[in-house]
Design a protein around this motif. Structure first.
Motif, PDB file in Angstrom:
ATOM      1  N   PRO A   1      31.339  -9.244 -25.880  1.00 19.35           N
ATOM      2  CA  PRO A   1      30.559  -8.698 -25.003  1.00 19.35           C
ATOM      3  C   PRO A   1      29.596 -10.075 -24.968  1.00 19.35           C
ATOM      4  CG  PRO A   1      30.078  -8.391 -27.490  1.00 19.35           C
ATOM      5  CD  PRO A   1      31.894  -9.313 -27.319  1.00 19.35           C
ATOM      6  N   ILE A   2      28.535 -10.424 -24.159  1.00 19.69           N
ATOM      7  CA  ILE A   2      27.575 -11.156 -23.399  1.00 19.69           C
ATOM      8  C   ILE A   2      27.201 -11.300 -25.318  1.00 19.69           C
ATOM      9  CG2 ILE A   2      25.564 -11.426 -22.317  1.00 19.69           C
ATOM     10  CD1 ILE A   2      26.212  -9.921 -20.226  1.00 19.69           C
ATOM     11  N   ILE A   3      26.232 -10.783 -25.823  1.00 22.05           N
ATOM     12  CA  ILE A   3      25.624 -11.056 -27.063  1.00 22.05           C
ATOM     13  C   ILE A   3      26.317 -10.671 -28.196  1.00 22.05           C
ATOM     14  CG2 ILE A   3      23.450 -10.265 -28.461  1.00 22.05           C
ATOM     15  CD1 ILE A   3      22.486  -9.247 -25.614  1.00 22.05           C
ATOM     16  N   ASN A   4      26.185 -11.788 -28.968  1.00 24.07           N
ATOM     17  CA  ASN A   4      27.545 -11.534 -29.722  1.00 24.07           C
ATOM     18  C   ASN A   4      27.003 -11.917 -31.437  1.00 24.07           C
ATOM     19  OD1 ASN A   4      30.533 -11.537 -28.749  1.00 24.07           O
ATOM     20  ND2 ASN A   4      28.988 -12.448 -27.095  1.00 24.07           N
ATOM     21  N   HIS A   5      27.019 -10.995 -32.635  1.00 22.95           N
ATOM     22  CA  HIS A   5      26.685 -11.061 -33.375  1.00 22.95           C
ATOM     23  C   HIS A   5      26.998 -11.620 -34.731  1.00 22.95           C
ATOM     24  CE1 HIS A   5      23.270  -8.502 -31.268  1.00 22.95           C
ATOM     25  NE2 HIS A   5      22.532  -8.941 -32.038  1.00 22.95           N
ATOM     26  N   ASP A   6      27.368 -12.260 -35.786  1.00 21.01           N
ATOM     27  CA  ASP A   6      27.816 -12.715 -36.890  1.00 21.01           C
ATOM     28  C   ASP A   6      27.866 -10.950 -37.293  1.00 21.01           C
ATOM     29  OD1 ASP A   6      28.639 -12.383 -39.576  1.00 21.01           O
ATOM     30  OD2 ASP A   6      28.013 -14.224 -39.429  1.00 21.01           O
ATOM     31  N   PRO A   7      29.244 -10.662 -37.783  1.00 20.01           N
ATOM     32  CA  PRO A   7      30.188  -9.144 -38.932  1.00 20.01           C
ATOM     33  C   PRO A   7      29.076  -9.028 -39.857  1.00 20.01           C
ATOM     34  CG  PRO A   7      32.116 -10.241 -38.146  1.00 20.01           C
ATOM     35  CD  PRO A   7      30.464 -11.342 -37.896  1.00 20.01           C
ATOM     36  N   THR A   8      29.457 -10.396 -40.137  1.00 17.84           N
ATOM     37  CA  THR A   8      28.664 -10.388 -41.918  1.00 17.84           C
ATOM     38  C   THR A   8      27.040 -10.188 -42.219  1.00 17.84           C
ATOM     39  OG1 THR A   8      30.844 -11.237 -42.240  1.00 17.84           O
ATOM     40  CG2 THR A   8      28.742 -11.301 -44.300  1.00 17.84           C
ATOM     41  N   THR A   9      26.122 -10.934 -41.307  1.00 14.92           N
ATOM     42  CA  THR A   9      25.105 -11.167 -41.959  1.00 14.92           C
ATOM     43  C   THR A   9      23.971 -10.189 -40.719  1.00 14.92           C
ATOM     44  OG1 THR A   9      25.248 -13.300 -40.493  1.00 14.92           O
ATOM     45  CG2 THR A   9      25.253 -12.911 -42.354  1.00 14.92           C
ATOM     46  N   GLY A  10      24.853 -10.509 -39.250  1.00 16.64           N
ATOM     47  CA  GLY A  10      24.067  -9.473 -38.155  1.00 16.64           C
ATOM     48  C   GLY A  10      22.971 -10.868 -37.600  1.00 16.64           C
ATOM     49  N   ARG A  11      23.193 -11.697 -37.444  1.00 15.00           N
ATOM     50  CA  ARG A  11      22.521 -12.979 -36.976  1.00 15.00           C
ATOM     51  C   ARG A  11      23.391 -12.791 -35.308  1.00 15.00           C
ATOM     52  NH1 ARG A  11      23.503 -18.231 -36.503  1.00 15.00           N
ATOM     53  NH2 ARG A  11      25.547 -18.098 -37.056  1.00 15.00           N
ATOM     54  N   LEU A  12      22.178 -13.275 -34.557  1.00 15.33           N
ATOM     55  CA  LEU A  12      23.067 -13.518 -33.194  1.00 15.33           C
ATOM     56  C   LEU A  12      23.952 -14.840 -32.845  1.00 15.33           C
ATOM     57  CD1 LEU A  12      23.037 -13.194 -30.032  1.00 15.33           C
ATOM     58  CD2 LEU A  12      20.535 -14.179 -30.165  1.00 15.33           C
ATOM     59  N   TYR A  13      24.537 -15.378 -32.863  1.00 16.43           N
ATOM     60  CA  TYR A  13      25.106 -16.799 -32.989  1.00 16.43           C
ATOM     61  C   TYR A  13      25.551 -16.933 -31.559  1.00 16.43           C
ATOM     62  CZ  TYR A  13      29.475 -14.662 -32.801  1.00 16.43           C
ATOM     63  OH  TYR A  13      30.869 -14.322 -32.195  1.00 16.43           O
ATOM     64  N   GLN A  14      25.858 -16.290 -30.346  1.00 20.49           N
ATOM     65  CA  GLN A  14      26.171 -16.884 -29.224  1.00 20.49           C
ATOM     66  C   GLN A  14      25.542 -15.838 -28.218  1.00 20.49           C
ATOM     67  OE1 GLN A  14      30.758 -16.237 -28.057  1.00 20.49           O
ATOM     68  NE2 GLN A  14      31.130 -18.213 -28.815  1.00 20.49           N
ATOM     69  N   VAL A  15      26.141 -16.107 -26.864  1.00 21.27           N
ATOM     70  CA  VAL A  15      25.533 -16.320 -26.030  1.00 21.27           C
ATOM     71  C   VAL A  15      26.444 -16.399 -25.132  1.00 21.27           C
ATOM     72  CG1 VAL A  15      24.443 -15.644 -23.673  1.00 21.27           C
ATOM     73  CG2 VAL A  15      23.162 -15.061 -26.194  1.00 21.27           C
ATOM     74  N   ARG A  16      27.303 -15.222 -24.244  1.00 21.83           N
ATOM     75  CA  ARG A  16      28.235 -15.678 -23.651  1.00 21.83           C
ATOM     76  C   ARG A  16      28.883 -15.032 -22.112  1.00 21.83           C
ATOM     77  NH1 ARG A  16      33.952 -15.724 -26.892  1.00 21.83           N
ATOM     78  NH2 ARG A  16      34.674 -15.421 -24.550  1.00 21.83           N
ATOM     79  N   PHE A  17      28.375 -15.467 -21.291  1.00 22.45           N
ATOM     80  CA  PHE A  17      27.992 -15.133 -19.274  1.00 22.45           C
ATOM     81  C   PHE A  17      27.486 -15.808 -18.398  1.00 22.45           C
ATOM     82  CE2 PHE A  17      24.703 -14.020 -16.557  1.00 22.45           C
ATOM     83  CZ  PHE A  17      25.198 -12.711 -15.968  1.00 22.45           C
TER      84      PHE A  17
END
Length: 461
Positions: free
Chosen positions: A354-370
């Motif tokens: 996805p464009i907006i990526n979250h840590d699957p364990t914590t739910g923290r936003l860690y990466q934008v790839r666009f």
């Protein structure tokens, strides 16, 4: 259908809230009835099968442990401990109470697996030496104590008499049932928009190159803002490359290692033209996009070419607040990308993201790839999903291009800039004339390693 969740569920809940496990705490037999939809029956069967499989392994471990075992049963007290203290609880669990009264528990197998004695953990390489699968699942200690100086948990294991000494501060930092320690070295990120132009995070080249203190300041700027400027850099490719290597080694890609280029289309990419580029992140076509990107303008005898920078985390935060439906779509819809401008190159990620990526364990936003220019064809969505995706993309792009969310900086010879490519998007205005730009890519993990060791002073214990 109704399924009954008995005392084990309540015990888990109370343990996580810190109420269970203390001396003198008793649980009344309580039964909670929860409606269970028929759609979860297969999940229930899977859980029962998993439970039977674990019990089978436990039974095998018990048989192996009993053979030739002459160790007496542990003599454990249920008296309230002094601070700090430790005692066995719930069979194979060990509970630790720290000097401030905070209490947490550990599985016996976890403690044995994390023994830090020289025969279990290499003091130089920081690697595990113990064969984890040789540890019985229900291993428990025959002796539990605190060292005389109050700094270590002392354990003697029932199955083989092995002795473990584990640092209490280390245990607290890695506690999990419940977790007691927060990582205080993590600095809060500062989201920014156009106002950052008035106070750009800047360090001096000489400070970065001459001391770890100067390097730490630069790393802190990147960590907090996702971007950091360096002034008074010698106007040579050699000095610029040395600056990049001050953080970590340079990542080689199909563009080479250190770049020194003009708008000559030496590679099949619009970066090698004089065209304007909308804000984007680089290498969305890699499974592991590059972490940091360094730029230093050495020459420009024309007009235009201002750099555009946007805090992707700030834009994501705005999108989540204003258009949560769009945030959800761009966080869950996987779209691929490609780099195919060079005749011998066809780069695509191993799987779409996805464009907006979250840590699957914590739910923290860690990466934008666009990078809309590099986005590949997608034909895996339904007609409704296609329409919704384009609608979400419009909202995202509208915020991305809002003047209040971007800074425009004219790069000058002697001023270098580095950005977190997983957070900050960059673009460029169209330009005229000869323009010579140098720069490099650095891996995210190598950059984070320097943050941990240089800025935070961390090490594996």
């Amino acid at each position: 259908m109704l399924s009954c969740v008995t005392r084990s569920l309540l015990t888990t809940s109370l343990t996580r809230s810190g109420l269970a496990g203390r001396a003198g705490c008793r649980l009344a037999p309580v039964v909670l009835c929860v409606k269970r939809p028929l759609s979860t029956l297969s999940q229930d069967r899977t859980l029962r099968q998993r439970s039977r499989a674990v019990e089978k392994v436990l039974s095998s471990d018990r048989l192996g442990s009993r053979a030739g075992l002459a160790t007496a049963s542990p003599q454990l007290t249920e008296e309230a401990p002094s601070f700090p203290a430790a005692w066995s609880s719930n069979g194979d669990m060990v509970t630790v109470q720290f000097s401030d009264g905070a209490t947490t528990s550990f599985n016996g197998i976890w403690l044995r697996d994390h023994c830090r004695c020289p025969s279990c953990f290499h003091v130089v390489t920081k690697q595990r030496l113990i064969d984890t699968v040789s540890i019985p699942l229900d291993i428990k200690p025959s002796q539990v104590d605190i060292s005389d100086d109050g700094k270590f948990l002392k354990l003697v294991w029932e199955n083989d008499g092995h002795e473990s000494m584990i640092d209490l501060d280390w245990l607290r930092a890695h506690s999990y049932d419940p977790a007691l320690s927060l990582d205080t070295t993590v600095r809060p990120q500062k989201l920014w928009g156009a106002e950052l132009i008035n106070d750009l995070p800047t360090v001096e080249y000489q400070d970065v190159m001459s001391s770890d203190k100067g390097l730490a300041q630069w790393l802190e700027h990147i960590d907090v803002y996702g971007i950091g400027f360096v002034e008074n850099v010698p106007i040579t490719p050699e000095a610029t490359e040395q600056l990049g290597r001050r953080i970590a080694f340079i990542r080689e890609t199909h563009y080479g290692t250190f770049w020194d280029f003009t708008s000559d289309l030496a590679h099949g990419d619009t970066a090698y033209t004089s065209l304007g580029l909308p804000a984007h992140t680089d290498t969305t076509y890699f499974t592991d996009p590059i972490g940091l990107q360094l730029f230093h303008l050495l020459e420009h005898d024309g007009t235009g070419g201002e750099q555009i920078y946007v805090d992707g985390f700030n834009v994501a935060s705005q999108l989540k607040e204003k258009h949560p439906w769009a945030y959800d779509i761009l966080s869950n819809t996987r779209i691929s990308a490609h780099s195919a401008g060079d005749a011998s190159t066809l780069l695509e990620p191993s799987f779409a993201r996805p464009i907006i990526n979250h840590d699957p364990t914590t739910g923290r936003l860690y990466q934008v790839r666009f990078n809309n220019d590099d986005r590949s064809v997608f034909n895996h969505l339904s007609a409704d999903q296609v329409r919704d995706y384009y609608a979400a993309l419009k909202e995202w792009t509208s915020l991305l291009r809002s003047p209040k969310n971007e800074i425009r900086v004219r790069l000058l010879p002697g001023r270098a800039v580095i950005m977190d490519n997983w957070r900050v998007l960059h673009g460029r205005a169209a330009f005229t004339g000869h323009r010579r730009l140098t720069g490099a890519y650095i891996n995210m993990d190598d950059y984070r390693s320097r943050v941990k060791t240089i800025l935070d002073g961390k090490s594996i214990r």
